[in-house]
Design an enzyme around this catalytic site. Structure first.
Site, short mmCIF file in Angstrom:
data_model
loop_
_atom_site.label_atom_id
_atom_site.label_comp_id
_atom_site.label_asym_id
_atom_site.label_seq_id
_atom_site.Cartn_x
_atom_site.Cartn_y
_atom_site.Cartn_z
N SER A 155 0.50 -1.19 0.09
CA SER A 155 -0.06 0.21 -0.21
C SER A 155 0.66 1.32 -0.07
O SER A 155 0.33 2.22 -0.35
CB SER A 155 -1.11 0.07 1.20
OG SER A 155 -0.34 -0.28 2.44
N HIS A 196 2.42 4.48 4.36
CA HIS A 196 1.38 5.37 3.42
C HIS A 196 1.45 6.69 3.05
O HIS A 196 1.29 7.06 1.83
CB HIS A 196 -0.04 5.21 4.23
CG HIS A 196 -0.33 3.76 4.60
ND1 HIS A 196 -1.58 3.54 5.42
CD2 HIS A 196 -0.10 2.73 3.96
CE1 HIS A 196 -1.74 2.11 5.36
NE2 HIS A 196 -0.82 1.93 4.52
#
Length: 391
Positions: free
Chosen positions: A144, A199
């Site tokens: 991610s 992230h």
């Protein structure tokens, strides 16, 4: 936000962004390849014994997860391999959904080559940010960080094309992508085990590189060269700053691995030495060996092996910060007591002095107590004391 739902943001008869992009590039091969690689790695991990729903830190580390003591111990390749490793099927499924959803737009906008560069650079820098902020505390893995980079690049493209999109479609796509990013980061603030550092690092990197790599649908929307160079320069400067200011690891993973191997070897040998000890005592009880012969065998066959084990454990360069340091100290003490117990017992058998036998029994009790303390540490010391962070 899904591809099929983009039509909801555009009135009937108006060509949607995805229709324009499909006219530009019908397929998204790089997105499919990246998804396939992530899936194949996960299946390979399952085939070699990883958990379907969740895998512990040791498994993740063995396959290349990011962890300060390992990555900074010369295993810098973990910054890349960690992008393709997932803790379980739900972790994988969520990331692959986001990759497919964003990749359908980003690969068509930027082209396959730039798309792969965005994915790789965002993932690498995201992992570097994670390493800088929490590398000593968590084992981190997941795609991610790279995927957030794609969403950052998508936001750049949508903003540049906003004048050519119907307001409802722009709002649906832009705020959908932004809302998704904010929601995931917010979730990471509330739930432990989410690597928000990766992230955010990936999102910022993708945004800057999105400016650098942007390919406009219309020539009028191209970004000035100086702005592109400035975005690339900021990215490079940020990476250099991160590398220079990386906090030192608490310990070296090579030393921890050596300690774990030594613990496993000792425990295997301990079982064999215990069997040999029992066999010698049984032969003595059956009068196959005299007390003097039994004493000689205990000294030469068993006590000597504890002596060698103690020496090997003592030669290990064990830093106090190693997760296995406490287990190594216990094993040293255990081996030393067993060695002394056997020597005292052998001397008692030779001399017939009950004081030596009593002392050997007392030493045996001490060794048994240390043995009970060793069991919770297991074969791998306290290696799972570090946390995990999914991305």
């Amino acid at each position: 936000m899904t591809i099929a739902s983009t039509a909801r943001g555009s009135p009937a008869g108006v060509e949607t962004l995805i229709d324009q992009l499909r006219a530009r590039r019908r397929r998204v091969p790089a997105t499919g390849v990246l998804m396939a690689v992530n899936l194949l790695v996960f299946l390979a991990m399952i085939g070699f014994g990883a958990g379907f729903l969740h895998s512990p830190n040791d498994v993740q580390l063995a396959w290349g997860a990011n962890f300060g003591p390992a990555t900074q111990d010369g295993q810098w390749w973990r910054l890349g391999t960690a992008m393709f490793i997932h803790f379980g099927v739900l972790h994988l499924a969520m990331n692959m959904w986001a990759l497919w959803d964003g990749g359908n737009f980003v690969e068509r906008i930027y082209g396959s080559g730039r798309f792969v560069a965005l994915y790789a650079c965002s993932g690498l820098v995201g992992n570097l940010v994670s390493l800088s902020t929490q590398g000593n505390q968590t084992v981190s893995a997941g795609a991610s960080g790279a995927i957030f980079g794609l969403y950052g690049a998508l936001l750049v493209a949508l903003w540049r094309e906003r004048h050519y999109l119907h307001p409802r479609e722009f709002a649906w796509l832009f705020w959908g992508a932004a809302g998704f990013s904010v929601a995931v980061v917010s979730f990471g603030l509330l739930v432990p085990g989410i690597d928000n550092a990766a992230h955010i690092g990936g999102l910022v990197t993708g945004t800057l590189l999105g400016i650098t790599f942007y390919r406009p649908l219309r020539a009028a929307e191209s970004i000035a060269l100086m702005i592109r160079l400035a975005a690339a320069g900021v990215t490079a400067a940020a990476v250099c700053t991160l590398i220079v200011n990386l906090p030192p690891p608490l310990y070296r993973w090579s030393e921890e691995s050596a300690a774990r191997d030594e613990i496993a070897q000792f425990l295997d040998q301990e079982a064999a030495m215990g069997d040999e000890w029992s066999a010698l005592v049984a032969r003595g009880n059956q009068r196959e060996l005299s007390f003097a012969q039994l004493a000689t065998h205990l000294d030469a066959d068993v006590a000597e092996r504890y002596e060698r084990s103690f020496d090997q454990l003592s030669r290990l360069p064990v830093s106090p910060a190693l997760p296995s340091a406490a287990a190594i100290r216990l094993l040293r003490g255990y081996a030393d007591i067993r060695r002394e117990e056997l020597h005292v017992l052998a001397e008692g058998l030779r001399s017939g002095d009950p004081k030596h036998i009593d002392k050997a029994r007392e030493l045996g009790k001490q060794a048994a107590e240390l043995g009970r303390q060793l069991r919770p540490a297991g074969r791998h010391g306290n290696g799972n004391a570090v946390g995990e962070a999914q991305r």
